[in-house]
Write an enzyme that holds these catalytic residues in place. Sequence first.
Site, short mmCIF file in Angstrom:
data_model
loop_
_atom_site.label_atom_id
_atom_site.label_comp_id
_atom_site.label_asym_id
_atom_site.label_seq_id
_atom_site.Cartn_x
_atom_site.Cartn_y
_atom_site.Cartn_z
N GLN A 1 9.12 6.01 8.43
CA GLN A 1 9.08 4.80 9.25
C GLN A 1 9.46 5.11 10.70
O GLN A 1 9.41 4.23 11.54
CB GLN A 1 10.05 3.75 8.68
CG GLN A 1 9.66 3.26 7.29
CD GLN A 1 10.65 2.27 6.69
OE1 GLN A 1 11.10 2.47 5.58
NE2 GLN A 1 10.97 1.20 7.39
N ARG B 1 14.64 -4.07 3.87
CA ARG B 1 13.91 -5.20 4.44
C ARG B 1 14.83 -6.12 5.21
O ARG B 1 14.82 -7.34 5.05
CB ARG B 1 13.19 -5.98 3.36
CG ARG B 1 12.04 -6.77 3.98
CD ARG B 1 11.09 -7.32 2.98
NE ARG B 1 10.01 -7.95 3.70
CZ ARG B 1 8.76 -7.96 3.27
NH1 ARG B 1 8.42 -7.36 2.17
NH2 ARG B 1 7.83 -8.55 3.98
N CYS B 2 15.67 -5.53 6.03
CA CYS B 2 16.49 -6.35 6.91
C CYS B 2 16.92 -5.51 8.08
O CYS B 2 16.70 -4.31 8.10
CB CYS B 2 17.71 -6.93 6.19
SG CYS B 2 19.11 -5.82 6.10
N GLU C 1 11.35 -9.73 7.83
CA GLU C 1 12.59 -9.59 7.09
C GLU C 1 13.31 -10.90 6.83
O GLU C 1 14.10 -11.01 5.90
CB GLU C 1 13.47 -8.58 7.81
CG GLU C 1 12.71 -7.25 7.81
CD GLU C 1 13.30 -6.18 8.69
OE1 GLU C 1 14.06 -6.54 9.59
OE2 GLU C 1 12.98 -5.02 8.47
#
Lengths: 158, 800
Positions: B236, B383-384, B753
């Site tokens: 990522q 996912r945050c 998110e």
Amino acid sequence: MAKQAVSFTLNGKTVDVLVEPRELLIHTLRENLNQTGAHIGCETSHCGVCTVDIDGESVKSCTLLTVQTAGSDVKSVEGMATADGLHVIQQAFVDEHGLQCGFCTPGMLMRAYRFLQENPDPNDEEIRWGMSGNLCRCTGYQNIINAVRTAAKNLQQA
Amino acid sequence: MDTVADKQKREDSLNGVGCSRKRKEDARFIQGKGNYTDDIKMPGMLFADMVRSPYAHARIISINTEKALALPGVHAVLTAADLKPLNLHWMPTLAGDVQAVLADEKVHFQYQEVALVVADDRYIAADAIDLVEVEYEELPVLVDPHKAMTAEAPILREDLVGKMEGAHSTRKHDNHIFNWQAGEKDATDRVFDAAEVTVSQDMVYHRVHPCPLETCGCVASMDKINGKLTVYLTSQAPHVVRTVVSMLSGLPESSVRIVSPDIGGGFGNKVGIYPGYVASIVASIVLGVPVKWVEDRMENISTTAFARDYHMRGELAADSNGIIKALRVNVLADHGAFDSCADPSKFPAGFMHICTGSYDIPVAHLNVDGVYTNKAPGGVSYRCSFRVTEAVYVIERTMDVLAQKLGIDKAEIRRRNFVKKEQFPYTTCLGFELDSGDYHTALEKVLDAVDYKGLRREQEEKRANGELMGIGLVTFTEVVGAGPSKSCDILGVGMFDSAEIRVHPTGSVMARMGTITQGQGHQTTYAQIIASELGITSDEIAIEEGDTDTSPYGLGTYGSRSTPVGGAATAVAARKIKAKAKKIAAHLLEVSEDDLEWEVDRFKVKGVPGQEKTMKDIAWAAYNNVPEGMEPGLEAVDYYDPPNFTFPFGAYLCVVDIDKDTGVTDIRRFYALDDCGTRINPMIIDGQIHGGLTEGYAVAMGQEMPYDEEGNLLGNTLMDYFLPTFVETPKWETDYTVTPSPHHPIGAKGVAESPHVGSIPTFTSAMVDAFAHLDVTHMDMPHNAYRVWKQIKALGLLDN
Ligand code: FES
Ligand code: FES
């Protein structure tokens, strides 16, 4: 380990491969035949990203030995589109935003391809159960359900 | 000609910001032509597999590789002893700690990397790892973070003994990593001491794993002739990986190329730099051939990047009307064996200090202690954005507890404490400047949509009948878009992001960004931004990311930062091009720039119909007819350093019905309203929200990584680790309001998110609400049927 010759049909063409008896179909497809549409997510039959169609059934190709496919008719996502264009199901996935990272998509499409022959006019509940062997981490399934429903409608009109 | 209609037609044909353009990336994925890391094949490529520790804590007495090396088809077995001369047996983590690449004398968690086997194919590699003989001497195991700093606790990190100055603070104990605080302790304590009402709630935010369907992996290829190392990697953050690989290997950054090809989901799992990558790179350098390493699912869940494991206490002080006077949050953070979080350097607990939420809280204090245990390292943002999930959980849960104590409805207590629309920009007492918001409107819209009062009436009737129905409500504020380089850096590199845009002579566009898509649809949405800015149809705009040889340096995609930072860079770079285009247009039309106005896709001379130049005309002219003194060409680069974070928010409501005999929960309804500012592509936003809600559902209702007392991970296959299927995933209802960010060039805030961050406490809120009339104030996740059934049983609600 001695290798064995195996022939089967892949997307309408006969293929001959030489494999160890322990080799799994997913590896033969990906490594040997360079068909990398089917993916590997677990190798334990849980995720369904390796789904292909064999002799009229959806099969998780991480759970089948290549030697078991001798003489079979194997279809993979690479065989869905034809010279005339995308398969109706593929188009429905695009139209309904039924994919994000795309990793589950080939397996989803192959499952939908078989499911809609098993049940050409499913309701949402039937889609949920019929597709439940395939996991997706990105979409939350809602748009995949929409895509399968749309594909069912379009297939019937076709 | 009807100019209004014409203008609209031109506008629509751009497929720009605000339209639900179909995704550009789909064509390859639906035809099985994606190009993921494991799809990459190179001539002479070998396969690597990892020998891992069966023990959570043990001394390595010996490693015997002879039998493995004797197996035909095996090319090498690397151990720490092989990496030591290269000084690569340990590597720096992004959190200022070090992590063993291959275990050096000791293993610190079950499944830790001990040796790398390299062989002709994956079958031989798998055979060979069984032939590597490792002798261990077991050591006492530390699993419970609450025992980490006791006198009896075994010391885990012998390499750190005596080094009491940690990367973030002084360490209080050999198993202590850091202490981090925000806010004013004394002032907060004073308010608590004098408060009319106080509440305190302990809660465990359990350990989970992001578990994307594609596991982590790489193909490392050292070209010895050209001295160039190319690594295809599921990352990522490819540019950061390049910098780290260069620092580790001593190769100049120009000789290292990192390529993130298609990525099968990331969710934070693919931010870090893992031992498998480093060991594969070394193997390729040693052997001179490409080496592929791909985790299997068990390795993925067991070793690369868990999330959460925050043991929290939330406390609120309020008056009897429920107006909050102070907030106190204490956290014990279990980081596992190495601190390998990927937070901005100055924030070892990420942005946990967003824990004041959407509320106007005068004073607060946050205290976080991080400790080592014999568990896998990680602590990533699943996912945050950097612990925002934990922060939202603690404040939203504690709000509910306060509401319950005071007998005030949970919607009403939020209304009373919201930061009001006219207070923005609002600086929280823990130091964030919330850019914009309209929390009241969002909440009321949701309550109306679901007929909240009706639901409460129904619940009352159900309760009277002994049925269990719960209503969960959360009004969250997130912080995303890290971030301003004055406060945010990773390994010293500021957290800007970048875009480079080239307009070709015929008016098509090639743009490259420092971010990398993992399903978010960057190829589609960045093109929409450029289309609206430049008046060129998005179908003629190609987006490329992920190849460090060609794209500008960026910090990557996580923490919802692509739109807030990368998207801003894209808009600003496009505006630089437009500024030059205007000069060229003025030259072509022989007027001054001031005489020109922009309309959709062209510059027009004000008040002179027909006198105009389209962007296409200008692009052509940029390569053959520019004003004197101007350099030809039409391109721009922007490195965007955001002035602030962005603060998306939302209001979520969930209705659950719980079966009293089995504890099985039916999610009857989930209504999610998100405000992510300007909406670039509503179709993609909805998809992101569905996905985030589903991941939130997974975390709240089933995912967990339980360890037994010996440090064995009980549940690292998809048999045990809960990934929701089609069947149990609820149907989601989505809604929105639009409150643009005032400082973002196009007002966008980022969205992917929010649904994860916001939904998790919503589920808990609903579950607890089902038992609230029985004085239950909190239940720890996951709310699976067994745990819920135990709660039912403990309350004596079972019929027999
Ligand atoms: S890889 Fe075959 S089911 Fe997961
Ligand atoms: S689209 Fe990513 S897993 Fe389904």
